[in-house]
Write an enzyme that holds these catalytic residues in place. Structure first.
Site, PDB file in Angstrom:
ATOM      1  N   LYS A  17     -30.187 -21.594   0.723  1.00 47.57           N
ATOM      2  CA  LYS A  17     -29.588 -21.923  -0.578  1.00 47.57           C
ATOM      3  C   LYS A  17     -29.280 -23.410  -0.689  1.00 47.57           C
ATOM      4  CE  LYS A  17     -26.093 -18.999  -0.292  1.00 47.57           C
ATOM      5  NZ  LYS A  17     -26.330 -18.353   1.011  1.00 47.57           N
ATOM      6  N   ARG A  92     -19.348 -14.721  -4.524  1.00 44.14           N
ATOM      7  CA  ARG A  92     -19.714 -14.009  -3.309  1.00 44.14           C
ATOM      8  C   ARG A  92     -19.153 -12.605  -3.268  1.00 44.14           C
ATOM      9  NH1 ARG A  92     -20.439 -18.733   0.344  1.00 44.14           N
ATOM     10  NH2 ARG A  92     -21.076 -18.064   2.413  1.00 44.14           N
ATOM     11  N   ARG A 131     -29.851 -24.789  13.026  1.00 43.04           N
ATOM     12  CA  ARG A 131     -29.661 -25.815  12.001  1.00 43.04           C
ATOM     13  C   ARG A 131     -28.515 -26.743  12.378  1.00 43.04           C
ATOM     14  NH1 ARG A 131     -27.175 -23.048   6.494  1.00 43.04           N
ATOM     15  NH2 ARG A 131     -25.150 -22.520   7.367  1.00 43.04           N
ATOM     16  N   ARG A 164     -22.448 -26.245  12.773  1.00 45.32           N
ATOM     17  CA  ARG A 164     -21.259 -25.643  12.180  1.00 45.32           C
ATOM     18  C   ARG A 164     -20.684 -24.603  13.142  1.00 45.32           C
ATOM     19  NH1 ARG A 164     -22.851 -23.985   6.098  1.00 45.32           N
ATOM     20  NH2 ARG A 164     -21.485 -22.277   6.723  1.00 45.32           N
ATOM     21  N   ARG A 175     -20.964 -12.883   9.571  1.00 44.62           N
ATOM     22  CA  ARG A 175     -21.251 -13.388   8.214  1.00 44.62           C
ATOM     23  C   ARG A 175     -22.299 -12.520   7.530  1.00 44.62           C
ATOM     24  NH1 ARG A 175     -22.971 -19.238   9.264  1.00 44.62           N
ATOM     25  NH2 ARG A 175     -23.006 -19.487   6.999  1.00 44.62           N
TER      26      ARG A 175
HETATM   27  P1  AMP Z   1     -21.139 -21.421   3.195  1.00 45.59           P
HETATM   28  O1  AMP Z   1     -21.286 -22.856   3.535  1.00 45.59           O
HETATM   29  O2  AMP Z   1     -21.489 -21.120   1.763  1.00 45.59           O
HETATM   30  O3  AMP Z   1     -21.844 -20.506   4.155  1.00 45.59           O
HETATM   31  O4  AMP Z   1     -19.582 -21.074   3.310  1.00 45.59           O
HETATM   32  C1  AMP Z   1     -18.905 -21.214   4.550  1.00 45.59           C
HETATM   33  C2  AMP Z   1     -17.637 -20.367   4.544  1.00 45.59           C
HETATM   34  O5  AMP Z   1     -16.758 -20.792   3.507  1.00 45.59           O
HETATM   35  C3  AMP Z   1     -17.859 -18.886   4.283  1.00 45.59           C
HETATM   36  O6  AMP Z   1     -18.234 -18.168   5.454  1.00 45.59           O
HETATM   37  C4  AMP Z   1     -16.480 -18.485   3.781  1.00 45.59           C
HETATM   38  O7  AMP Z   1     -15.542 -18.383   4.832  1.00 45.59           O
HETATM   39  C5  AMP Z   1     -16.087 -19.675   2.919  1.00 45.59           C
HETATM   40  N1  AMP Z   1     -16.581 -19.532   1.528  1.00 45.59           N
HETATM   41  C6  AMP Z   1     -17.473 -20.311   0.873  1.00 45.59           C
HETATM   42  N2  AMP Z   1     -17.683 -19.858  -0.371  1.00 45.59           N
HETATM   43  C7  AMP Z   1     -16.901 -18.761  -0.508  1.00 45.59           C
HETATM   44  C8  AMP Z   1     -16.686 -17.822  -1.562  1.00 45.59           C
HETATM   45  N3  AMP Z   1     -17.331 -17.918  -2.740  1.00 45.59           N
HETATM   46  N4  AMP Z   1     -15.810 -16.811  -1.339  1.00 45.59           N
HETATM   47  C9  AMP Z   1     -15.136 -16.695  -0.189  1.00 45.59           C
HETATM   48  N5  AMP Z   1     -15.303 -17.523   0.857  1.00 45.59           N
HETATM   49  C10 AMP Z   1     -16.178 -18.564   0.700  1.00 45.59           C
END
Ligand code: AMP
Length: 223
Positions: A17, A92, A131, A164, A175
């Site tokens: 994404k 999400r 990554r 990360r 996740r």
């Molecule tokens: P991402 O970089 O999008 O994978 O987000 C990393 C982490 O941030 C996720 O595993 C969640 O802990 C938190 N996070 C990001 N976006 C959301 C969302 N829309 N709702 C809840 N937690 C989020």
């Protein structure tokens, strides 16, 4: 006034994404809004939000809906969203999608298209564990695709590359579980509204981008 491009990128973690969002916003004048990036920035800055979010992020869990909805909806009110946005990682959960629908409805807007990126689970786990992200420019690079080697610095800006914390194997599994349980239902939510576009994302990023861009053009053209 031209209609806005209110776009959402759906799909499991690691499906590409962030990479696709960066490619799209090079061609479409809307901001790439990643709630994950916003939370990581809040953590780095040591804010209250960052501290609260950190514990969920490290465990691979979602930050509570009321917290992230407030953060995301506030961001969408910024001036740079006047012509739309490309959301990456939000919504999400169903309550988040409903909150977004309601907020857009209040300003006479709706989601233009939800682009669902799909890839096989083994591919996703391999991509995530290999990554690396630049601490300065936040760009994403893959050891697996040979874009960088272990120990390299960012090819774009020379910044430090890091893995990360939530890209460790056991957190990746959690996740993906959370994705299946809470986020996958959004596919039906947007399909029911006639907004869903599904794209296979197992190929190289520029090939996937061609498909993503063609579907965006079609969605924008048919408004
Ligand atoms: P991402 O970089 O999008 O994978 O987000 C990393 C982490 O941030 C996720 O595993 C969640 O802990 C938190 N996070 C990001 N976006 C959301 C969302 N829309 N709702 C809840 N937690 C989020």
């Amino acid at each position: 006034m031209a209609p806005r491009a209110n776009l959402i990128l759906l799909g499991p973690p690691g499906v590409g994404k962030g990479t696709q969002a960066e490619l799209v916003v090079q061609r479409l004048a809307v901001p790439h809004i990643s709630t994950g990036d916003m939370l990581r920035e809040a953590r780095a800055a040591g804010t209250e939000l960052g501290q609260l979010a950190g514990q969920y992020m490290d465990a691979g869990e979602l930050v509570p809906d009321e917290v992230i909805v407030r953060v995301a909806l506030e961001r969408l009110q910024a001036d740079d969203c006047a012509e739309g946005f490309l959301l990456d990682g939000f919504p999400r959960t169903l309550p988040q999608a409903e909150a977004l629908e309601q907020a857009l409805g209040q300003i006479g807007q709706e989601v233009t298209a939800a682009i669902d990126l799909e890839a096989d689970r083994e591919e996703i786990v391999a991509r995530l564990s290999e990554r690396r992200v630049c601490r300065d420019c936040q760009r994403i690079f893959s050891l697996r695709r040979g874009e960088i080697k272990e120990g390299d610095r960012c090819p774009e800006c020379g910044g430090e590359l890091y893995q990360r914390r939530d890209d460790q194997p056991e957190v990746i599994r959690e996740r993906l579980r959370v994705y299946e349980e809470l986020t996958a239902p959004l596919i039906a939510f947007y399909r029911d509204r006639g907004k869903l576009l599904t794209i296979r994302s197992d190929g190289p990023p520029d090939e996937v981008h061609k498909l993503v861009w063609a579907s965006i053009e079609e969605a924008l053209g048919s408004r």
